[in-house]
Design a protein around this motif. Structure first.
Motif, mmCIF file in Angstrom:
data_model
loop_
_atom_site.group_PDB
_atom_site.id
_atom_site.type_symbol
_atom_site.label_atom_id
_atom_site.label_comp_id
_atom_site.label_asym_id
_atom_site.label_seq_id
_atom_site.Cartn_x
_atom_site.Cartn_y
_atom_site.Cartn_z
ATOM 1 N N ASP A 1 0.810 -1.221 0.000
ATOM 2 C CA ASP A 1 0.000 0.000 0.000
ATOM 3 C C ASP A 1 0.842 1.271 0.000
ATOM 4 N N LYS A 2 2.098 1.165 0.384
ATOM 5 C CA LYS A 2 2.964 2.348 0.440
ATOM 6 C C LYS A 2 3.746 2.469 -0.859
ATOM 7 N N GLN A 3 3.066 2.964 -1.869
ATOM 8 C CA GLN A 3 3.667 3.085 -3.192
ATOM 9 C C GLN A 3 4.475 4.378 -3.301
ATOM 10 N N ASN A 4 5.736 4.221 -3.680
ATOM 11 C CA ASN A 4 6.622 5.375 -3.856
ATOM 12 C C ASN A 4 7.069 5.488 -5.307
ATOM 13 N N ILE A 5 6.182 5.042 -6.196
ATOM 14 C CA ILE A 5 6.449 5.098 -7.622
ATOM 15 C C ILE A 5 5.390 5.979 -8.270
#
Length: 276
Positions: A241-245
């Protein structure tokens, strides 16, 4: 000029009536007709029409004996016409006279036939409609479970989707029970979802991954993949859930302050042991 024409027409009608009555009286006096001969009427052409004795609930009209309002002629007898579904009947014509062609007489009562449905407070029978067909009344679509008439078309109620001429419920949650693909695809999971044949549960198609915060099956465009910048479809399953894209210059890249891992499967913070 108009008044003169009206007087002339009136005199002509009276002349026709007098002539018809005279003929009738002559026939009576000569024995050629019985005293029960009917009255004389005048039709639209101004010609006299002599009626035989009219049946009950009828009167002499411009075309001979005519049934009174709310009656219909059946075998030279005026029968009461049905005004609504459920009214008594002996003949089918009593129903069709006002209720329309989709009505019929069954067990002495007017009903809508198998292809019809009662509308307008049971005052008429309209054709049933299939999903996708044009409609006027809700009742035309209600024979389909969870069907409704919306914007002149028979459609499924909200929360249902058409399948094989019926309406089945959509499935909004990942890994919930399903029977058909359309249940998953028309729910919140989106077009990237499917109903797995082996488990009969909503899952994501190949190359799609479940984004739990969006509750959506998203296409996994990884690092350095092309993107359109509109659908936010850059996704790294390993980051959960922690998308850094994100889509930058039409290419999926790590967000500012993050770097890609050696295998390009994650975007970690700059201070992590990673490779750009």
């Amino acid at each position: 000029m108009v008044a003169h024409a009206a007087v002339v027409l009136g005199l002509a009608v009276l002349s026709v009536l007098d002539h018809a009555v005279a003929q009738n009286n002559s026939a009576l006096s000569s024995g050629d007709a019985s005293p029960s001969a009917g009255p004389v009427s005048v039709n639209a052409t101004g010609r006299g029409v002599q009626c035989p004795p009219c049946p009950e609930n009828a009167q002499c009209g411009s075309n001979g004996c005519e049934c009174n309002a709310d009656f219909v002629m059946i075998d030279k007898v005026c029968k009461k016409a049905a005004n609504s579904v459920g009214d008594p009947c002996e003949y089918e014509q009593q129903c069709k006279w006002k209720l329309g062609g989709f009505s019929t007489c069954s067990e002495t009562r007017c009903i809508c036939g198998p292809e019809g449905v009662a509308v307008e407070n049971n005052s008429t029978c309209y054709a049933k409609k299939a999903l996708g067909e044009e409609c006027i009344y809700l009742e035309q679509c209600n024979h389909v479970l969870h069907g409704t008439c919306s914007k002149t078309l028979c459609l499924c109620d909200p929360g249902f989707v058409e399948f094989n001429k019926s309406c089945i419920p959509v499935v909004d949650k990942y890994n919930e029970n399903c029977l058909e693909h359309v249940q998953c695809q028309n729910g919140k999971l989106g077009y990237g979802s499917t109903c797995r044949v082996d488990t009969k549960k909503c899952s994501c198609e190949t190359e799609f991954f479940y984004h739990s915060s969006k509750q959506l099956c998203v296409f996994a465009r990884g690092l350095n993949d092309a993107c359109d910048g509109k659908n936010n479809d850059c996704f790294l399953p390993a980051d959960g859930d922690k998308q850094n894209i994100q889509c930058t210059n039409l290419v999926c890249q790590c967000k500012k302050g993050f770097k890609s891992s050696e295998d390009n499967q994650k975007c970690g913070k700059n201070d992590e042991d990673s490779v750009c």
